[in-house]
Scaffold this motif. Structure first.
Motif, short mmCIF file in Angstrom:
data_model
loop_
_atom_site.label_atom_id
_atom_site.label_comp_id
_atom_site.label_asym_id
_atom_site.label_seq_id
_atom_site.Cartn_x
_atom_site.Cartn_y
_atom_site.Cartn_z
N ALA A 1 36.09 1.72 27.43
CA ALA A 1 35.48 1.35 26.37
C ALA A 1 36.84 0.55 25.56
CB ALA A 1 35.11 2.55 25.31
N PRO A 2 36.61 -0.08 24.46
CA PRO A 2 37.60 -0.58 23.97
C PRO A 2 38.51 0.53 23.38
CG PRO A 2 35.70 -1.50 23.22
CD PRO A 2 35.25 -0.53 24.05
N ALA B 1 27.91 -1.20 39.91
CA ALA B 1 27.25 -0.91 38.69
C ALA B 1 27.13 0.64 38.29
CB ALA B 1 25.67 -1.51 38.82
N ASN B 2 26.98 1.42 39.14
CA ASN B 2 26.86 3.00 38.92
C ASN B 2 28.41 3.48 38.45
OD1 ASN B 2 24.13 3.15 39.34
ND2 ASN B 2 24.47 4.06 41.18
N TYR B 3 29.45 3.02 39.18
CA TYR B 3 30.59 3.41 39.11
C TYR B 3 30.95 2.69 37.78
CZ TYR B 3 35.66 3.10 39.43
OH TYR B 3 37.23 3.40 39.05
N LYS C 1 32.32 5.14 34.28
CA LYS C 1 33.58 4.68 33.67
C LYS C 1 33.38 4.44 32.01
CE LYS C 1 36.60 4.85 36.79
NZ LYS C 1 37.63 6.18 36.83
N MET C 2 32.24 3.72 31.89
CA MET C 2 32.07 3.55 30.39
C MET C 2 31.49 4.85 29.90
SD MET C 2 32.38 0.42 29.62
CE MET C 2 31.53 -0.01 28.34
#
Length: 186
Positions: free
Chosen positions: A182-183, A169-171, A175-176
């Motif tokens: 992101a798209p 979840a942290n990774y 990344k987001m």
């Protein structure tokens, strides 16, 4: 073993109750090196044993959540005295000294386990201290553990499950935040 028993609860596991049948209880005991001939005179656990062990599970959780060391000592001692006669040292099959706690001949499986877990919890309290009895820090996990790590920094009841989920979840969050998840525009 005490914290592993607590963590079989449906309140901890999203998959539900782990100790669903006497056979599941037998598997749990076997995985923890408990020989049925030592605790049940060789008979297989019954539905009654399963119900009593589930009740013991809640008693152990209450001990782990106790507010003070004195509360832990009193409750764990009560577990030990349910069927315990006294501790002794014996050599195991490999010649190592092991603690053995004699119990009364008419003790139930749950009482036998209560003696074992109460003794273990008292030992953990004496050796490590009360602040090592902890709740898992993973979100949405209700698990518990006794931190036996050398540094005393363990955070998860099941590091391979709760810790891994948290790391993933942290990774993904990183990344987001970096825009990698992101798209992409046209």
């Amino acid at each position: 073993m005490a914290t592993d028993l607590v963590n079989t609860s449906p309140a901890v596991r999203s998959s539900g109750e782990i100790l669903t049948t006497p056979a599941a209880l037998t598997q749990f005991l076997t995985e923890h090196g408990i020989h049925l001939d030592a605790v049940t005179q060789g008979r297989r656990p019954t539905e009654e044993d399963l119900d009593q062990v589930r009740a013991l599970r809640q008693e152990v959780r209450t001990i782990l959540e106790a507010a003070t060391e004195e509360d832990v000592v009193n409750a764990a001692t009560a577990l030990v005295t349910r069927a315990g006669i006294g501790p002794s040292l014996h050599r195991d099959a490999d010649g190592r000294w092991q603690w053995y706690v004699a119990t009364s001949s008419n003790a139930s499986l749950a009482d036998e386990l209560a003696v074992l877990m109460g003794t273990g919890l008292l030992g953990a309290l004496r050796t490590l201290s009360h602040d090592r009895f902890r709740h898992c820090t993973a979100p949405a996990c209700n698990g518990m553990f006794v931190d036996t790590s050398k540094a005393g920094r363990r955070r998860y009841c099941m590091p391979d499950i709760c810790g891994n989920r948290r790391n993933v979840a942290n990774y993904r969050a990183r990344k987001m935040a970096d825009g990698e998840g992101a798209p992409q525009g046209p």
